[in-house]
Design an enzyme around this catalytic site. Structure first.
Site, PDB file in Angstrom:
ATOM      1  N   HIS A 157       0.827  -1.203   0.000  1.00 24.90           N
ATOM      2  CA  HIS A 157       0.000   0.000   0.000  1.00 24.90           C
ATOM      3  C   HIS A 157       0.867   1.262   0.000  1.00 24.90           C
ATOM      4  O   HIS A 157       0.823   2.074   0.919  1.00 24.90           O
ATOM      5  CB  HIS A 157      -0.950  -0.013   1.203  1.00 24.90           C
ATOM      6  CG  HIS A 157      -2.049  -1.005   1.055  1.00 24.90           C
ATOM      7  ND1 HIS A 157      -2.681  -1.592   2.128  1.00 24.90           N
ATOM      8  CD2 HIS A 157      -2.633  -1.532  -0.047  1.00 24.90           C
ATOM      9  CE1 HIS A 157      -3.605  -2.439   1.689  1.00 24.90           C
ATOM     10  NE2 HIS A 157      -3.588  -2.417   0.371  1.00 24.90           N
ATOM     11  N   CYS A 165       2.284 -13.910   3.328  1.00 23.97           N
ATOM     12  CA  CYS A 165       3.120 -13.861   4.531  1.00 23.97           C
ATOM     13  C   CYS A 165       2.927 -15.139   5.350  1.00 23.97           C
ATOM     14  O   CYS A 165       1.786 -15.577   5.555  1.00 23.97           O
ATOM     15  CB  CYS A 165       2.745 -12.641   5.363  1.00 23.97           C
ATOM     16  SG  CYS A 165       3.528 -12.586   6.983  1.00 23.97           S
ATOM     17  N   GLU A 178      -6.373  -8.842   3.641  1.00 23.87           N
ATOM     18  CA  GLU A 178      -6.079  -9.966   4.532  1.00 23.87           C
ATOM     19  C   GLU A 178      -7.356 -10.552   5.119  1.00 23.87           C
ATOM     20  O   GLU A 178      -7.522 -11.776   5.178  1.00 23.87           O
ATOM     21  CB  GLU A 178      -5.154  -9.531   5.675  1.00 23.87           C
ATOM     22  CG  GLU A 178      -4.823 -10.676   6.621  1.00 23.87           C
ATOM     23  CD  GLU A 178      -4.090 -10.243   7.882  1.00 23.87           C
ATOM     24  OE1 GLU A 178      -4.321 -10.856   8.940  1.00 23.87           O
ATOM     25  OE2 GLU A 178      -3.277  -9.293   7.812  1.00 23.87           O
ATOM     26  N   SER A 220      -2.604   2.699   3.321  1.00 19.70           N
ATOM     27  CA  SER A 220      -2.027   1.841   4.359  1.00 19.70           C
ATOM     28  C   SER A 220      -2.825   1.926   5.662  1.00 19.70           C
ATOM     29  O   SER A 220      -2.820   2.954   6.334  1.00 19.70           O
ATOM     30  CB  SER A 220      -0.571   2.236   4.622  1.00 19.70           C
ATOM     31  OG  SER A 220      -0.056   1.541   5.725  1.00 19.70           O
TER      32      SER A 220
END
Length: 292
Positions: A46, A102, A134, A229
């Site tokens: 982001h 991740c 996510e 972000s």
């Protein structure tokens, strides 16, 4: 400028391990197969400047609608992770996945899927931001059944007469997670089972105390982060709480020399999605003003 203020970049700001790995995978693929297109499902990070840097090297950012139209190509999945439906679509369309999910997010997906497949199945509650990439991947592990809670005052969607399993998006604040645990514990019906699982990434969570200390030790703070972000929004507010002379900038051109008038120390920090090179650019801009 009189006084020659010091300018320091916070050594613990910048990309988390998951983002570093995702960008490295993208760069490796672009280097090895320079003639073959490489697509990325969503912004790899982001931060518009870092996205632009990689796009200039050949990375093509797409959305889920675009993905449905692609066949027999390579697509990188960023650190945020994806729901099972994305992998199913890729298989049907002959798409080769470069999976940069991740490891912390991947383990969380697996835990939520195991809970969803358990018998009896509890309500699965996820502390996180609705619509965040996510969280979409986490909810996808439950066929869309998980309840997403953004704050402790949004718990009415939960049935407190049924068993509850609480998880968290990896980048949410620990304080908010603790408050949700306390509130569910207070409201849950007698005899109902409630389990909470602290799945917040410490590499991100531990930055809160550090960045507050960093901001408090400087006269002026320049917080560098992209507008998208969510981690940046959290850390920016933490800086502002301890230092009112905190200014949010996305790139070096946003810097206003008037912000550092009278300052003897200037701190530059950022989010987990802020590249180090961008903070260095901001530092160079500040030093040019100081020395100019």
């Amino acid at each position: 400028m009189a006084g020659s203020p010091t300018v320091e970049i916070d050594d613990r700001s910048g990309f988390c391990h998951g983002v570093v790995t995702a960008i490295a995978k993208a760069e490796d693929e672009l280097s090895v197969n320079s003639g073959e297109p490489l697509y990325c499902l969503g912004d790899i990070v982001h931060n518009s400047d870092e996205v632009e840097r990689l796009e200039n090297r050949g990375l093509l950012t797409i959305n889920h609608d675009d993905l449905r139209e692609l066949h027999d190509v390579k697509v990188l999945l960023r650190a945020h992770g994806e729901p099972p439906s994305t992998y199913d679509l890729a298989l049907r369309n002959g798409i080769r996945i470069i999976d940069a999910t991740c490891p912390v997010v991947l383990r969380l997906q697996q835990r939520i899927k195991a809970t969803y497949d358990s018998t009896p199945r509890p309500q699965i509650v996820i502390y996180g931001k609705k619509g965040h990439a996510e969280v979409n991947g986490l909810v996808g592990q439950t066929d869309g059944e998980a309840i997403v809670i953004e704050s402790p005052d949004r718990l009415d969607a939960i049935d407190f007469n049924r068993d509850i399993a609480l998880y968290s998006q990896t980048t949410m604040p620990l304080e908010g997670f603790s408050r949700i645990i306390d509130e569910i514990s207070r409201r849950i019906a007698p005899g109902v089972d409630f389990k909470s699982y602290d799945t917040i990434c410490r590499q991100v969570a531990n930055r809160v105390d550090h960045i507050r200390n960093f901001a408090a030790t400087h006269d002026v703070v320049l917080f560098v982060a992209g507008a998208k972000s969510s981690n940046g929004k959290v850390l920016l507010e933490q800086c502002r709480e301890v230092n009112p002379r905190t200014h949010h900038i996305s790139r070096r051109d946003d810097f206003n020399p008037e912000w550092i008038d009278g300052a003897t120390s200037i701190g530059i920090c950022g989010a987990t999605s802020t590249p180090r090179w961008l903070m260095e650019e901001v530092k160079n801009e500040v030093n040019q003003v100081i020395n100019g």
